[in-house]
Write an enzyme that holds these catalytic residues in place. Structure first.
Site, mmCIF file in Angstrom:
data_model
loop_
_atom_site.group_PDB
_atom_site.id
_atom_site.type_symbol
_atom_site.label_atom_id
_atom_site.label_comp_id
_atom_site.label_asym_id
_atom_site.label_seq_id
_atom_site.Cartn_x
_atom_site.Cartn_y
_atom_site.Cartn_z
ATOM 1 C CG HIS A 1 -0.326 0.035 2.535
ATOM 2 N ND1 HIS A 1 -0.026 -1.113 3.225
ATOM 3 C CD2 HIS A 1 0.082 1.049 3.343
ATOM 4 C CE1 HIS A 1 0.521 -0.813 4.386
ATOM 5 N NE2 HIS A 1 0.609 0.502 4.489
ATOM 6 C CG HIS B 1 3.856 4.518 5.429
ATOM 7 N ND1 HIS B 1 2.971 5.073 6.323
ATOM 8 C CD2 HIS B 1 3.390 3.262 5.199
ATOM 9 C CE1 HIS B 1 2.023 4.196 6.618
ATOM 10 N NE2 HIS B 1 2.244 3.089 5.944
ATOM 11 C CD GLU C 1 3.524 -0.517 7.172
ATOM 12 O OE1 GLU C 1 2.917 0.207 6.363
ATOM 13 O OE2 GLU C 1 2.979 -1.045 8.149
HETATM 14 CO CO CO Z 1 1.205 1.287 6.293
#
Ligand code: CO
Length: 132
Positions: free
Chosen positions: A7, A79, A128
């Site tokens: 994502h 992020h 991440e």
């Molecule tokens: Co995230």
């Protein structure tokens, strides 16, 4: 080592307005808002055929995205999340390469182990890693 883009997280100052942009203007499938108190965010997931966009809005007083919104009042990309097969192996590899790992492996918003990497070591982008 990294696999799929899981994502892209975008912090928004107004969750309803952000949801409407993705749902109505861009014509994407969006989820209902979900509060995640342990992460200090309310999220809306935008489902795309090959990945997801996560709209993030601060929840509670110590939200990790509140400061981001202060600096970026219109919101912005917070992020990107890449999938890895083994989060512990990925963490060890990052440390061995001299990259700064933020904290330790935690359970993320999707109930999977995640790790955050310092933007200064990754082209100015908070990264991440999520064990897929
Ligand atoms: Co995230």
């Amino acid at each position: 080592m990294i696999g799929n883009l899981n994502h892209v997280a975008i912090v928004v100052p107004d969750l309803e307005a952000g949801t409407a942009i993705y749902r109505d203007t861009l014509g994407a499938k969006v989820s209902a808002p979900a509060d995640i108190p342990e992460h200090g965010v309310t999220t809306v997931f935008v489902e795309l055929p090959n990945t997801k966009i996560e709209l993030l809005h601060p929840l509670g007083e110590n939200s990790p995205v509140a400061k981001f919104l202060e600096k970026n009042p219109n919101g912005g990309v917070h992020h990107v999340c890449y999938e890895v097969e083994d989060i512990q192996a990925a963490a060890q590899k990052m440390v061995a390469q001299g990259a700064r790992v933020l904290g330790s492996v935690k359970i993320g918003a999707h109930n999977k182990p995640v790790l955050f990497l310092h933007p200064k070591d990754f082209c100015g982008t908070l990264v991440e890693l999520e064990q897929a």
